[in-house]
Write a protein that holds these residues in place. Structure first.
Motif, short mmCIF file in Angstrom:
data_model
loop_
_atom_site.label_atom_id
_atom_site.label_comp_id
_atom_site.label_asym_id
_atom_site.label_seq_id
_atom_site.Cartn_x
_atom_site.Cartn_y
_atom_site.Cartn_z
N VAL A 4 41.71 25.93 48.73
CA VAL A 4 41.75 26.00 47.27
C VAL A 4 41.81 27.47 46.87
CG1 VAL A 4 40.61 25.31 45.14
CG2 VAL A 4 40.34 23.91 47.20
N HIS A 5 42.94 27.90 46.36
CA HIS A 5 43.15 29.31 46.03
C HIS A 5 42.62 29.61 44.62
CE1 HIS A 5 45.97 30.83 49.27
NE2 HIS A 5 45.66 29.59 49.64
N ILE A 6 41.57 30.43 44.56
CA ILE A 6 40.91 30.76 43.30
C ILE A 6 40.76 32.28 43.19
CG2 ILE A 6 38.82 30.49 41.90
CD1 ILE A 6 40.28 27.87 42.18
N ALA A 7 41.04 32.81 42.02
CA ALA A 7 40.92 34.25 41.79
C ALA A 7 39.46 34.65 41.58
CB ALA A 7 41.74 34.65 40.57
N PRO A 8 39.08 35.85 42.01
CA PRO A 8 37.70 36.33 41.82
C PRO A 8 37.51 36.94 40.43
CG PRO A 8 38.95 37.94 43.07
CD PRO A 8 39.88 36.79 42.83
N VAL A 9 37.58 36.08 39.41
CA VAL A 9 37.45 36.52 38.02
C VAL A 9 36.24 35.84 37.38
CG1 VAL A 9 39.92 36.93 37.80
CG2 VAL A 9 39.00 34.69 37.18
N ARG A 10 35.86 36.30 36.21
CA ARG A 10 34.71 35.74 35.52
C ARG A 10 35.02 34.35 34.97
NH1 ARG A 10 31.19 37.69 38.02
NH2 ARG A 10 29.67 36.97 36.49
N PHE A 11 33.98 33.50 34.94
CA PHE A 11 34.15 32.08 34.61
C PHE A 11 32.86 31.59 33.97
CE2 PHE A 11 34.52 27.55 36.32
CZ PHE A 11 35.64 27.21 35.57
N GLN A 12 32.94 30.88 32.86
CA GLN A 12 31.73 30.50 32.13
C GLN A 12 31.87 29.10 31.52
OE1 GLN A 12 30.37 33.69 29.66
NE2 GLN A 12 28.61 32.58 28.85
N PRO A 13 31.94 28.07 32.34
CA PRO A 13 32.21 26.72 31.84
C PRO A 13 31.05 26.14 31.04
CG PRO A 13 31.63 26.65 34.16
CD PRO A 13 31.74 28.10 33.80
N ILE A 14 31.35 25.03 30.35
CA ILE A 14 30.40 24.41 29.42
C ILE A 14 30.48 22.89 29.54
CG2 ILE A 14 32.11 24.47 27.55
CD1 ILE A 14 29.81 24.94 25.56
N GLN A 51 40.34 39.91 34.93
CA GLN A 51 38.91 39.70 35.16
C GLN A 51 38.24 38.89 34.04
OE1 GLN A 51 35.65 39.36 37.12
NE2 GLN A 51 37.30 40.55 38.04
N ARG A 52 38.63 39.11 32.78
CA ARG A 52 37.96 38.44 31.67
C ARG A 52 38.90 37.50 30.89
NH1 ARG A 52 33.00 39.93 30.59
NH2 ARG A 52 33.17 39.05 28.49
N SER A 53 39.92 36.99 31.55
CA SER A 53 40.87 36.12 30.87
C SER A 53 40.24 34.86 30.30
CB SER A 53 42.00 35.72 31.83
OG SER A 53 42.78 36.81 32.21
N LEU A 54 39.23 34.32 30.96
CA LEU A 54 38.71 33.00 30.60
C LEU A 54 37.29 33.02 30.01
CD1 LEU A 54 39.88 30.98 33.74
CD2 LEU A 54 41.04 31.19 31.53
N VAL A 55 36.74 34.19 29.75
CA VAL A 55 35.37 34.25 29.24
C VAL A 55 35.35 34.78 27.81
CG1 VAL A 55 34.28 34.45 31.49
CG2 VAL A 55 35.00 36.52 30.30
N PRO A 56 34.32 34.40 27.04
CA PRO A 56 34.27 34.80 25.63
C PRO A 56 33.84 36.25 25.46
CG PRO A 56 32.29 33.60 26.20
CD PRO A 56 33.18 33.54 27.41
N GLY A 57 34.03 36.72 24.23
CA GLY A 57 33.56 38.05 23.89
C GLY A 57 32.12 38.01 23.43
#
Length: 250
Positions: A150-160, A224-230
């Protein structure tokens, strides 16, 4: 208040209807199965009669480029026209944290177009941008699976949790229009590759995560912060692994 929920029979919408009714509001589920079709306009005038707010949590049944564009632009145009005719005072739409940062993504591109239509419509509005739902973690892994893992990037992630998305969208719907956006996310931020690896283990899934800086997320390479909120986002209280204990097997 009468609040019409477009997509009211789905994952978020059904929970919203429950929350609204628990708090004394008239929550009306609108979907093709209830006789309301936003693509054709069928049933819109009838369901809008007397509505104080309309919440759109619907989703395209197909993620093909043309289909997703047509769904969000056509359905939103039809909704806004019906709302103006009925005198609805608040349009609420659920969107995605980071959509504007990934405009080359076909799905996000369509969501950006949807938001532009809402912002320019003249109907008072609120946009709720949510991070990825806990319920979709396995789907994210499935889409990223290749022969060697499973190819996953080492970026920030903050699911809900979807339940907390529903709760927050319901709160926005009964308040005054923001004429802007609210970001919502889970309580914990992770590195995405590490999180997916731990989540798969917890799910009993034997697949191995491959950390890949060029891994694509539904077609898009992530920063790095494409998927996380400000700063200032509204955060949930339910952690993923606590949620999993209560929901695994359901």
């Amino acid at each position: 208040m009468k609040i019409v929920v477009i997509g009211g029979t789905g994952l978020i919408g059904s929970r919203m209807i429950e929350k609204l009714r628990e708090n004394g509001h008239e929550g009306v589920a609108a979907a093709p199965s209830t006789g309301v079709n936003t693509l054709t306009g069928e049933g819109l005038a009838e369901v809008m009669a007397g509505a104080d707010a309309v919440v759109d949590v619907s989703n395209s049944p197909s993620w093909k480029r043309e289909d997703v564009w047509n769904f969000f632009t056509t359905s939103t145009t039809n909704l806004l026209e019906a709302e103006k005719a009925a005198g609805v005072g608040h349009h609420v739409a659920l969107s995605i944290v980071g959509s504007e940062r990934l405009p080359e993504n076909d799905y996000f591109r369509a969501k950006i177009a949807q938001e532009k239509l809402i912002e320019e419509s003249g109907v008072p509005y609120s946009l709720v941008h949510a991070t990825q739902f806990y319920e979709f973690v396995k789907g994210i892994a499935d889409e990223a699976t290749r022969d060697d893992g499973v190819h996953i990037a080492p970026v920030r992630f903050q699911p809900i949790a979807a339940a907390e998305v529903s709760l927050n969208v319901a709160k926005v719907a009964v308040d005054a229009p923001l004429n802007g956006r609210l970001e919502i996310a889970g309580p914990d931020q992770y590195q995405m590759d590490e999180f997916i690896g731990e989540a798969l283990k917890a799910l009993g899934d034997p697949r191995t995560v491959v950390t890949d800086v060029h891994a694509r997320y539904f077609g898009s390479e992530l920063e790095q912060r494409s998927l996380v909120p400000g700063d200032g986002a509204t955060l949930g209280r339910i952690g993923y692994f606590d949620w999993l204990k209560d929901n695994q097997g359901k």
